[in-house]
Design a protein around this motif. Structure first.
Motif, mmCIF file in Angstrom:
data_model
loop_
_atom_site.group_PDB
_atom_site.id
_atom_site.type_symbol
_atom_site.label_atom_id
_atom_site.label_comp_id
_atom_site.label_asym_id
_atom_site.label_seq_id
_atom_site.Cartn_x
_atom_site.Cartn_y
_atom_site.Cartn_z
ATOM 1 N N ARG A 98 0.849 -1.186 0.000
ATOM 2 C CA ARG A 98 0.000 0.000 0.000
ATOM 3 C C ARG A 98 0.884 1.235 0.000
ATOM 4 O O ARG A 98 1.852 1.318 0.759
ATOM 5 C CB ARG A 98 -0.916 0.026 1.228
ATOM 6 N N GLU A 127 -1.856 -1.298 -4.015
ATOM 7 C CA GLU A 127 -2.962 -0.412 -3.637
ATOM 8 C C GLU A 127 -2.430 1.016 -3.521
ATOM 9 O O GLU A 127 -1.490 1.282 -2.775
ATOM 10 C CB GLU A 127 -3.572 -0.843 -2.313
ATOM 11 N N PHE A 142 0.180 2.296 5.700
ATOM 12 C CA PHE A 142 0.795 2.259 4.371
ATOM 13 C C PHE A 142 2.241 1.788 4.480
ATOM 14 O O PHE A 142 2.916 2.004 5.491
ATOM 15 C CB PHE A 142 0.765 3.652 3.726
#
Length: 309
Positions: A98, A127, A142
């Motif tokens: 992410r 992502e 993240f």
């Protein structure tokens, strides 16, 4: 003396030690017991050392054989690890990463990198969250973030992905035909401009630089936007001037729909950089994305002479 050509015989020897059996080693290799026995006799003759004690019922390593087996096992483990890493890098690995990205970085870096990333690593789920607000990537879950290098906290590891980026003032030919061109940054106070709202909610003062001279102008205008796409659209329509990365305006500059003004005052700003926590290891998927972005041509960030006005 042994050479690397004898690695297969050493692998056979290790199998025998692990199984404590010629037959089980032969079955795993798909050969006869006599073939395995012959190879081990030839290996011992070359070394001049007995490696295995054999009886009619069992086989066991000698002290020298046990020491050699441990060394071989450690070496093969290193080789296996290297091969696994190679397969991960070039055949793709499963997993997900992410990343939180500044919106301006999407067309500049992610869009051109994405086709290569998906082709090389089809099993990695990438992502992407696009957000101009500064994000604590660790707290928000993240793996990494992408922002201008000058805005990244010092406790983060930052990896520049572009050269320093040029900021320009642009307008449509129709705007300049109606309102003229500013000669110096201060002239912008008499023009229609798009006022830019930063990710921190502040109105951005346009920055200019010529040699040792610097200016920050609080430009006037009835249009306020935090979106570069919208600001460029407003400029292309002839409504107002806008201030943005030259690389983002490049498609409009190349077609003549926009022109640069105050080019001699256009400053260079910090590069775009990927950042992540110094307390976390960078996932393979992120390092692979970095490699691809860095392999992209840098020409799109450079200044063609034809844009100076």
């Amino acid at each position: 003396m042994l050479s690397r050509n004898h690695l297969p015989d050493l692998s056979v020897f290790l199998l025998i030690v692990q199984h404590r059996s010629f037959r089980k080693a032969a079955d795993q290799l798909g050969v006869t017991v006599s073939a395995v026995s012959h190879r081990m006799k030839a290996l011992e003759d070359r070394l001049g050392v007995r490696l295995l004690n054999r009886t009619s019922r069992s086989v066991a390593p000698t002290a020298a054989g046990e020491a050699l087996a441990q060394k071989i096992a450690a070496g093969l483990e290193v080789i296996d690890s290297g091969l696994a890493e190679l397969q991960d890098r070039f055949r793709g690995i499963a997993g997900s990463v992410r990343i939180n990205v500044l919106r301006d970085a999407v067309p500049l870096l992610l869009a051109p990198a994405l086709p290569l990333f998906v082709e090389r690593y089809p099993n990695i789920e990438l992502e992407v969250a696009s957000d101009d607000h500064f994000v604590d990537v660790t707290a928000e879950g993240f793996d990494a973030g992408l922002r201008y290098a000058g805005s990244i906290p010092e406790d983060m590891i930052a990896m520049p992905l572009t050269p320093p980026l040029r900021w320009v003032t642009v307008g449509a030919p129709s705007y300049f035909a109606r309102h003229g061109r500013p000669a110096v940054p201060e002239d912008l106070t008499g023009h229609r401009c798009t006022r830019l709202r930063t990710g921190r909610g502040q109105i951005y003062r346009w920055e200019f630089e010529r040699g040792a001279e610097t200016r920050e102008i609080d430009v006037p205008g009835s249009v306020v936007s935090g979106s570069t796409d919208f600001a460029l659209a407003a400029a292309v329509s002839g409504t107002c001037l806008t201030y943005c990365l030259e690389a983002l305006a490049r498609p409009y500059l190349d077609t003549g729909r926009l022109e640069i003004t105050l080019a001699e005052w256009a400053p260079l700003g910090p590069p775009l950089a990927l950042y992540y926590s110094s307390r976390r290891q960078l996932p393979f998927g992120i390092s692979a994305l970095i490699d691809i972005i860095r392999s992209l041509p840098e020409q799109r960030f450079l200044e063609p002479n034809s844009t100076k006005h």
